[in-house]
Design an enzyme around this catalytic site. Structure first.
Site, PDB file in Angstrom:
ATOM      1  CG  ASP A  82      -2.025   0.988   1.196  1.00  0.00           C
ATOM      2  OD1 ASP A  82      -2.432   1.361   0.082  1.00  0.00           O
ATOM      3  OD2 ASP A  82      -2.512   1.380   2.269  1.00  0.00           O
ATOM      4  CG  HIS A  83      -0.554   4.925   0.116  1.00  0.00           C
ATOM      5  ND1 HIS A  83      -0.839   6.008  -0.689  1.00  0.00           N
ATOM      6  CD2 HIS A  83      -1.735   4.531   0.660  1.00  0.00           C
ATOM      7  CE1 HIS A  83      -2.141   6.266  -0.630  1.00  0.00           C
ATOM      8  NE2 HIS A  83      -2.699   5.386   0.180  1.00  0.00           N
ATOM      9  CG  HIS A 180      -5.182   8.803   3.480  1.00  0.00           C
ATOM     10  ND1 HIS A 180      -4.402   9.438   2.546  1.00  0.00           N
ATOM     11  CD2 HIS A 180      -5.575   7.639   2.918  1.00  0.00           C
ATOM     12  CE1 HIS A 180      -4.309   8.681   1.460  1.00  0.00           C
ATOM     13  NE2 HIS A 180      -5.019   7.585   1.660  1.00  0.00           N
ATOM     14  N   GLY A 181      -7.401   9.081   7.449  1.00  0.00           N
ATOM     15  CA  GLY A 181      -7.631   9.433   8.842  1.00  0.00           C
ATOM     16  C   GLY A 181      -9.109   9.664   9.116  1.00  0.00           C
ATOM     17  N   GLY A 209      -9.300   6.082   2.075  1.00  0.00           N
ATOM     18  CA  GLY A 209      -9.828   6.956   3.107  1.00  0.00           C
ATOM     19  C   GLY A 209     -11.254   6.635   3.498  1.00  0.00           C
ATOM     20  CB  ALA A 210     -13.323   3.612   3.189  1.00  0.00           C
ATOM     21  CB  SER A 211     -11.286   5.068   8.426  1.00  0.00           C
ATOM     22  OG  SER A 211     -10.644   3.811   8.431  1.00  0.00           O
ATOM     23  CB  VAL A 231     -10.998  -0.135   6.458  1.00  0.00           C
ATOM     24  CG1 VAL A 231     -11.305   0.247   7.897  1.00  0.00           C
ATOM     25  CG2 VAL A 231     -12.256  -0.053   5.595  1.00  0.00           C
ATOM     26  CB  ALA A 232      -5.887   2.277   7.625  1.00  0.00           C
TER      27      ALA A 232
END
Length: 292
Positions: A82-83, A180-181, A209-211, A231-232
């Site tokens: 990822d990234h 993100h976040g 950035g789905a969180s 999701v992170a």
């Protein structure tokens, strides 16, 4: 069972109208918590590690863990880079067995982004490794990278069409208003832009950035062609919050077998909810084992 390319998962999701959840991992406990739920619900899954993840635990060790869990749970797994920003870094990990990579050149001018992504695609496709790229930039913080809201910009549909054609990328992360976040206010998602991108781009689309994004927004994005949902932050908050509460309730506690299990169980509830949201339950063919 084995470590597989995300291409096969995302094309199935695209054909059947659901999304594959991509959960960021950090150690054995986070991998196990995610897979316990995915095995129970028979959901395909992408386990994503940023460069920061592989500074915490070496890539080879994460890969070995994922390979072992794939056999234990009798389900194929996609371990996703990822990234990542370097062809050399991706090349080394592909040679070690990974079959899914995101090359992030979104901070570069369009032509430079194309050149970087095309070079990664050319190498990875020779090794059955799928490639995700990003066009446009999300606000917020991902790993050690931060983007101010005013620096974030949306994906242009016609640029997306040219980008996919010129790079041969397998999936495309688009900037449509997520970050993100966590959000300080309700996100404004540009669904019209997403629909316009879907009209001119045939590869699976990815929502970063789905969180903390409202469930109804995620469902609508999937209906408009998103096939992978990242999701992170929500996972980390659930895990950390449960561990903090355990120590508040057990100030003399010191056994990680107890407090880590509490954190894992809290993370599992987030995973369960995201699988339901993505509509991915029951989408893997083989009957998985329910315990490692």
């Amino acid at each position: 069972m084995s470590i597989i390319s995300t291409k096969y998962l995302l094309l199935d999701a695209q054909a059947r109208g659901y999304a594959v959840p991509a959960f960021n991992i950090h150690n054995a406990e986070t991998i196990q918590a995610i897979l316990e739920v995915c095995a129970e619900l028979r959901s395909p899954v992408i386990l994503a590690g940023t460069p920061g993840t592989f500074k915490h635990i070496a890539f080879e060790e994460i890969y070995a863990l994922c390979s072992a869990y794939s056999a234990s749970y009798r389900m194929p797994l996609a371990l996703h880079l990822d990234h990542h920003e370097s062809l050399d870094d991706i090349r080394r990990k592909v040679q070690a067995g990974v079959r899914s990579a995101m090359i992030d050149g979104s901070h570069l001018p369009f032509d430079d982004n194309v050149r970087l992504v095309a070079s990664v695609v050319e190498y990875c496709h020779r090794h059955d490794c799928s490639v995700e790229a990003e066009l446009g930039r999300l606000g917020g913080v991902e790993d050690d990278m931060a983007t101010d809201d005013e620096q974030a910009f949306m994906t242009d549909p016609q640029e997306a069409r040219r980008f996919v054609t010129q790079t041969g990328v397998d999936s495309l992360a688009v900037a449509i208003g997520t970050a993100h976040g966590l959000y300080t206010q309700r996100p404004k998602i540009d669904f019209q832009r997403l629909a316009a991108i879907r009209d001119v781009v045939s590869v699976p689309l990815v929502l970063h950035g789905a969180s903390d994004v409202p469930d109804e927004f995620v469902r609508r994005a999937i209906a408009l062609g998103v096939c992978k949902v990242n999701v992170a932050t929500e996972l980390k908050i659930a895990f950390a919050g449960a561990v903090k509460q355990w120590f508040a309730d057990h100030p003399q506690g010191n056994d990680p077998r107890y407090y880590l299990r509490v954190g894992m169980d809290a993370m599992k509830e987030v995973v369960r909810n995201k699988i339901s949201l993505c509509g991915s339950a029951g989408k893997i063919g083989a009957e998985p084992a329910l315990t490692a």
